[in-house]
Write an enzyme that holds these catalytic residues in place. Structure first.
Site, PDB file in Angstrom:
ATOM      1  N   TYR A 140     -12.404   7.345  -3.629  1.00 58.58           N
ATOM      2  CA  TYR A 140     -11.883   6.861  -4.841  1.00 58.58           C
ATOM      3  C   TYR A 140     -12.879   6.738  -5.686  1.00 58.58           C
ATOM      4  CZ  TYR A 140      -6.930   5.856  -3.294  1.00 58.58           C
ATOM      5  OH  TYR A 140      -5.691   5.969  -2.690  1.00 58.58           O
ATOM      6  N   LYS A 191     -12.779   9.288  11.123  1.00 57.43           N
ATOM      7  CA  LYS A 191     -12.528  10.716  11.499  1.00 57.43           C
ATOM      8  C   LYS A 191     -14.306  11.163  11.874  1.00 57.43           C
ATOM      9  CE  LYS A 191     -10.257  14.573  11.828  1.00 57.43           C
ATOM     10  NZ  LYS A 191      -9.094  14.805  12.898  1.00 57.43           N
ATOM     11  N   ASP A 224      -5.992  10.960  12.717  1.00 56.50           N
ATOM     12  CA  ASP A 224      -4.719  11.486  12.642  1.00 56.50           C
ATOM     13  C   ASP A 224      -4.009  10.856  14.047  1.00 56.50           C
ATOM     14  OD1 ASP A 224      -7.116  12.252  14.317  1.00 56.50           O
ATOM     15  OD2 ASP A 224      -6.410  14.387  14.268  1.00 56.50           O
ATOM     16  N   ASP A 248      -5.086   3.843   2.457  1.00 53.76           N
ATOM     17  CA  ASP A 248      -3.989   4.006   1.628  1.00 53.76           C
ATOM     18  C   ASP A 248      -2.923   4.542   2.183  1.00 53.76           C
ATOM     19  OD1 ASP A 248      -2.531   4.218  -0.957  1.00 53.76           O
ATOM     20  OD2 ASP A 248      -3.115   6.519  -0.889  1.00 53.76           O
ATOM     21  N   ASP A 252       0.993   2.746   3.727  1.00 51.81           N
ATOM     22  CA  ASP A 252       2.265   3.135   3.350  1.00 51.81           C
ATOM     23  C   ASP A 252       3.312   3.224   4.777  1.00 51.81           C
ATOM     24  OD1 ASP A 252       1.933   3.071   0.561  1.00 51.81           O
ATOM     25  OD2 ASP A 252       2.985   4.818   0.465  1.00 51.81           O
TER      26      ASP A 252
HETATM   27  C1  IPM Z   1      -1.973   1.601  -3.519  1.00 59.52           C
HETATM   28  C2  IPM Z   1      -1.734   2.744  -4.552  1.00 59.52           C
HETATM   29  C3  IPM Z   1      -2.955   3.036  -5.551  1.00 59.52           C
HETATM   30  C4  IPM Z   1      -3.972   3.303  -4.308  1.00 59.52           C
HETATM   31  C5  IPM Z   1      -2.788   3.907  -6.749  1.00 59.52           C
HETATM   32  C6  IPM Z   1      -1.661   3.391  -7.618  1.00 59.52           C
HETATM   33  C7  IPM Z   1      -4.047   4.041  -7.480  1.00 59.52           C
HETATM   34  O1  IPM Z   1      -1.249   3.826  -4.238  1.00 59.52           O
HETATM   35  O2  IPM Z   1      -2.404   0.405  -3.852  1.00 59.52           O
HETATM   36  O3  IPM Z   1      -1.839   1.848  -2.481  1.00 59.52           O
HETATM   37  O4  IPM Z   1      -3.872   4.575  -4.168  1.00 59.52           O
HETATM   38  O5  IPM Z   1      -4.955   2.549  -3.983  1.00 59.52           O
HETATM   39 MG    MG Z   2      -0.841   3.653  -1.767  1.00 63.52          MG
END
Ligand code: IPM
Ligand code: MG
Length: 358
Positions: A140, A191, A224, A248, A252
């Protein structure tokens, strides 16, 4: 007097933030919580008002605050802006400006919502895992990065995933300490079969574990394989440590296992000098302004703020219980409603929690 800075941001950020603020008001009015609340701009809202996704004034306010509560950033109207001017950049600048290197993303299943998960109930019943995501480094922020035009006129884009040993050590210590407070098990994600940077990651986790946390059971998984095991056998995990990008993605995925991304709070911390609390979900522009977002991740993030930054575990517990009680009564927003359930709006959901917080 403690100071909270609220940055609603964009899309549903504003709606879910005002829900959390209603809950906060109830705690101030009725439970002797003493805080000063300030508001600021971030993301697209800040671009519109002052031409940048995070103003210096907003960053200063964040430095002054004991904790920041943030909604969400981003939206299609800013999609064509260069990367360093987009709403997301404001969030990244805030995270790195406050040096918030440790992002805690707990994924727990509320028993009432088991039917909302895409996995069968036996796979997720009792699921309770914590993702510790490195938040201030990695791909990032790594340099060099950019887009260049090559001699042949074609274009090449590049990013750099970079971690110093010291950066890995501090997130490793954070993750091991979190594991010590929980089950004593930590799974580190990398990885290492392909990438030098995650080879170093694995090496440092192994060393810190052996030297400082011999009581913690450390395991390693390639990312993975971890993604696969998160859906095939999620309950094997307790604390998962991952770099910025892998964290990240996996967070999710873990969130969705619990039924909805709309349920997951997060805390971004460092050595104690600053803290940021935000839901794991994004700004959901498709439903923004329709009062149908789920404010629970935001409200639970407020709970984490009370627990970690204000030392008010009593009030954090009160919020957690109020959310559980609301769900137990069958009150659902659209994202967590199953067939036959009539969803309530964002405002109404927050009111239900507020009532139960009293
Ligand atoms: C998160 C989001 C952020 C990230 C974005 C909005 C920059 O996806 O907080 O998970 O990638 O960290
Ligand atoms: Mg995210």
């Amino acid at each position: 007097m403690k100071r909270i800075l609220i940055l609603p941001g964009d899309g549903i950020g504003a709606e879910v933030c005002s829900g959390a603020e209603r809950v906060l008001e109830a705690l101030i009015e009725e439970h002797g919580l003493e805080v000063e609340v300030e508001h600021g701009l971030i993301g697209g809202a800040s671009i519109e008002a002052c031409g940048a996704p995070l103003s210096e004034a907003a960053l200063r306010a964040a430095h002054r605050a004991d904790a920041v509560l943030l909604g969400a950033v981003g939206g299609p109207q800013w999609d064509d802006l260069p990367l360093d001017q987009r709403p997301e950049k404001g969030l990244l600048q805030l995270r790195s400006g406050l040096d918030l290197f440790a992002n805690l993303r707990p994924a727990t299943v509320f028993p009432e919502l088991i039917g909302a998960s895409s996995l069968r109930p036996e796979f997720i019943e009792g699921l309770n895992l914590l993702i510790v995501r490195e938040l201030a480094g990695g791909i990032y922020f790594g340099e060099p990065r950019g887009l260049q035009t090559d001699a042949d006129g074609g274009r090449t884009a590049f990013n750099t995933c970079r971690y110093s040993e010291a950066e890995i050590e501090r997130i490793a210590r954070f993750a091991f300490a979190a594991a010590r407070r929980r089950s004593g098990r930590l799974c580190s994600i990398d990885k290492a079969n392909v990438l030098e940077v995650t080879r170093l990651w694995r090496e440092v986790f192994t060393r810190i574990g052996a030297e400082e946390f011999p009581d913690i059971e450390l395991s390693h998984l390639y990312v993975d394989n971890a993604a696969m095991q998160l859906v095939s056998n999620p309950k094997q995990f307790d604390v998962i440590a991952a770099d910025n990008l892998f964290g990240d993605i996996l967070s999710d995925q873990a969130a969705e296992l619990t039924g909805s991304l709309g349920m997951l709070p997060s805390a971004s911390l460092n050595d104690g000098s600053a803290a940021l609390y935000e839901p794991c979900h994004g700004s959901a522009p498709d439903i923004a302004g329709t009062d149908s977002a789920n404010p629970l991740a935001m409200i639970l993030s407020l709970g984490l703020l009370l627990r970690y930054s204000l030392d008010r575990a009593d009030l954090a517990d009160r919020i957690d219980r109020a959310v559980a009680a609301t769900l137990a009564e069958g009150i659902r927003t659209r994202d967590i409603a199953v067939a036959g359930e009539t969803p309530v709006g964002c405002t109404e959901m927050a009111e239900h929690v507020r009532e139960r917080c009293r």
